[in-house]
Design a protein around this motif. Structure first.
Motif, mmCIF file in Angstrom:
data_model
loop_
_atom_site.group_PDB
_atom_site.id
_atom_site.type_symbol
_atom_site.label_atom_id
_atom_site.label_comp_id
_atom_site.label_asym_id
_atom_site.label_seq_id
_atom_site.Cartn_x
_atom_site.Cartn_y
_atom_site.Cartn_z
ATOM 1 N N ASP A 48 39.191 31.033 33.574
ATOM 2 C CA ASP A 48 39.622 32.498 33.807
ATOM 3 C C ASP A 48 39.745 33.521 33.816
ATOM 4 O O ASP A 48 40.469 34.571 33.644
ATOM 5 C CB ASP A 48 40.695 32.218 35.428
ATOM 6 N N GLU A 49 39.864 33.548 32.339
ATOM 7 C CA GLU A 49 39.750 34.890 31.126
ATOM 8 C C GLU A 49 38.981 35.252 31.332
ATOM 9 O O GLU A 49 37.612 34.575 30.620
ATOM 10 C CB GLU A 49 40.041 34.511 29.834
ATOM 11 N N THR A 50 38.808 36.451 30.947
ATOM 12 C CA THR A 50 36.764 36.967 30.885
ATOM 13 C C THR A 50 37.335 38.159 29.973
ATOM 14 O O THR A 50 38.083 39.060 29.793
ATOM 15 C CB THR A 50 36.782 38.137 32.060
ATOM 16 N N TYR A 80 40.738 40.060 29.862
ATOM 17 C CA TYR A 80 41.263 40.220 31.358
ATOM 18 C C TYR A 80 41.612 38.674 32.181
ATOM 19 O O TYR A 80 40.243 37.745 32.338
ATOM 20 C CB TYR A 80 40.361 41.099 32.190
ATOM 21 N N SER A 81 43.437 38.407 32.509
ATOM 22 C CA SER A 81 43.234 37.184 32.102
ATOM 23 C C SER A 81 43.450 37.506 34.642
ATOM 24 O O SER A 81 43.839 37.814 34.812
ATOM 25 C CB SER A 81 44.223 37.036 32.085
ATOM 26 N N GLN A 82 42.437 36.285 34.957
ATOM 27 C CA GLN A 82 42.855 36.925 36.623
ATOM 28 C C GLN A 82 43.538 35.921 38.109
ATOM 29 O O GLN A 82 43.503 34.986 38.546
ATOM 30 C CB GLN A 82 41.394 35.601 37.144
ATOM 31 N N GLU A 86 43.794 36.417 40.787
ATOM 32 C CA GLU A 86 43.232 36.363 41.814
ATOM 33 C C GLU A 86 42.613 34.707 42.210
ATOM 34 O O GLU A 86 42.465 34.547 43.224
ATOM 35 C CB GLU A 86 41.726 36.292 40.916
ATOM 36 N N HIS A 87 43.190 33.844 41.376
ATOM 37 C CA HIS A 87 43.764 32.143 41.881
ATOM 38 C C HIS A 87 45.192 31.953 42.119
ATOM 39 O O HIS A 87 45.562 30.948 42.776
ATOM 40 C CB HIS A 87 43.660 31.439 40.225
ATOM 41 N N ALA A 129 36.046 32.641 40.422
ATOM 42 C CA ALA A 129 36.302 32.732 38.644
ATOM 43 C C ALA A 129 35.184 33.647 38.447
ATOM 44 O O ALA A 129 34.958 34.212 37.787
ATOM 45 C CB ALA A 129 36.179 31.632 37.874
ATOM 46 N N ALA A 168 34.645 36.813 39.529
ATOM 47 C CA ALA A 168 35.070 38.256 38.897
ATOM 48 C C ALA A 168 34.998 38.334 37.712
ATOM 49 O O ALA A 168 34.772 39.637 37.090
ATOM 50 C CB ALA A 168 36.972 37.536 38.709
ATOM 51 N N HIS A 169 34.202 37.412 36.509
ATOM 52 C CA HIS A 169 33.735 37.433 35.633
ATOM 53 C C HIS A 169 32.309 38.059 35.655
ATOM 54 O O HIS A 169 32.086 39.803 34.924
ATOM 55 C CB HIS A 169 33.242 35.668 35.432
#
Ligand code: KG4
Ligand code: ZN
Length: 346
Positions: free
Chosen positions: A11-13, A34-36, A39-40, A51, A54-55
């Motif tokens: 979940d990190e881009t 960018y930590s999502q 979103e979660h 995820a 979002a990526h």
């Protein structure tokens, strides 16, 4: 040597540019993450489809920022590295495909990095340490002890037979009504609690092979919580403290066994290295310090921001592989499963 690294396995881009200088030391020129989490959060865990989407939406911007902040052009890069697994396959496809496209257009070698290898080698980016060393990888998805013998040369020493430690922290938090991600919350609440208030099991302690098991501990915690419900703030603190104390005892015992096994082997570790988000836990770090002093093996901890998922570790693993001539073709496949090293456990 200058490499762009791309990380999209969970979940990190993330994207980073890392340089290896003439003296062999690594230098992070940019490290964009960018930590999502937002979103979660409402689902209490990472949702793979969200995820992956979002990526797709974020990765181009994250890479552009990493390149701009580092002040380098694609023509100056020596290679483009991406995590090719293991992880959530949708995200891995996004990162690896993007890296392939960039490699093709910029005519640079592609390095398809194993995410676990990147965690294993991160310490060499920040510290001067030679092989071999023992790695404790403790995150939301992994709990493994790995003998790191060289780049591309790993031996699996032990691992969890059920939940990962970070996962157990997250599930405990959820059970006690604490927000996601649970690890830091459980640590915070535990600070105000009594670790001896509840007697919880310590599965695997005393066993000769350095494996972990967390699910019995989690169940015991649930039984205690249900028995005394409704929970007061003090109960939650005591449950967190008792849970964390059990985890610490398990980790310390397992490390002791692993160090004992390797002490008289050809791969006697020069240090114990910790990686993964759980490595940020101060009580666990303190306990590891004690056990390594006891064993006469130095403890090396990467800075917390390099313990959790990031692009710099992928770029650095790319540099380590590229320096040995290990590059990958553009038809390399993404992998959801990709274990490091063969098992030595019978
Ligand atoms: O390495 P990481 O950022 O992501 C992957 O799982 O790949 O690790 C995240 C995990 C989560 O389960 C989180 O709850 C746990 O690490 N964690 C902690 C702490 N900080 C993060 N667990 C215990 N104590 C902490 N302070
Ligand atoms: Zn990771």
């Amino acid at each position: 040597m200058l490499v762009l690294g791309i990380e999209t396995t969970c979940d990190e881009t993330a994207a980073a540019v890392v340089r290896k200088n003439a003296d062999g030391q690594g230098e992070i020129l940019s490290n964009i993450i960018y930590s999502q989490l937002d979103e979660h959060r409402e689902y209490g865990g990472v949702v793979p489809e969200i995820a992956a989407r979002a990526h797709v939406e974020l990765l181009d911007k994250v890479i552009r920022r990493a390149m701009t902040e580092a002040g380098v052009r694609y023509s100056q890069l020596d290679g483009i590295a991406a995590a090719a697994g293991p992880g959530l396959i949708g995200g891995v496809i996004v990162g690896l495909t993007t890296a392939k496209a960039l490699a093709l257009v910029a005519r640079k070698p592609l390095i398809a990095v194993n995410h676990l290898e990147a965690h294993a080698l991160t310490i060499r980016l920040t510290h001067r340490i030679g092989f071999p060393y023992l790695l404790l990888l403790v995150s939301g998805g992994h709990t493994q002890l790995i003998s790191v013998e060289d780049v591309d040369r790993y031996t699996f020493i032990g691992g969890t037979v059920d939940d990962a430690i970070g996962e157990a922290f997250d599930k405990t938090a959820k059970m006690l009504g604490l927000p996601y991600p649970g690890g830091p919350e459980v640590e915070r609440c535990a600070a105000a609690g009594d670790p001896t208030r509840f007697t919880l099991p310590r599965p695997m302690i005393g066993r000769p092979e350095p494996n972990f098991s967390l699910s019995g501990l989690k169940t015991a915690l649930r039984v205690e919580a249900e028995r005394i419900a409704p929970l007061t703030e003090e109960d939650v603190a005591n449950l967190c403290a008792s849970f964390q104390a059990a985890v610490v005892d398990i980790v310390v015992d397992r490390i002791r066994v692993a160090l004992g096994l390797l002490r008289n082997s050809a791969w006697k570790p020069r240090a114990l290295v910790v990686a993964g988000g759980v490595g940020a836990n101060r009580t666990i770090r303190g306990a590891l310090e004690a056990v390594t002093i006891d064993a006469g093996t130095p403890l090396l901890l990467p800075p917390p921001e390099l313990c959790t998922d990031n692009g710099a570790m992928i770029a650095w693993a790319g540099i380590e592989r590229l320096a040995r001539g290990m590059t990958d073709s553009l038809d390399t496949s993404p992998r959801s499963r990709w274990p490091l090293g063969a098992s030595v456990a019978a």
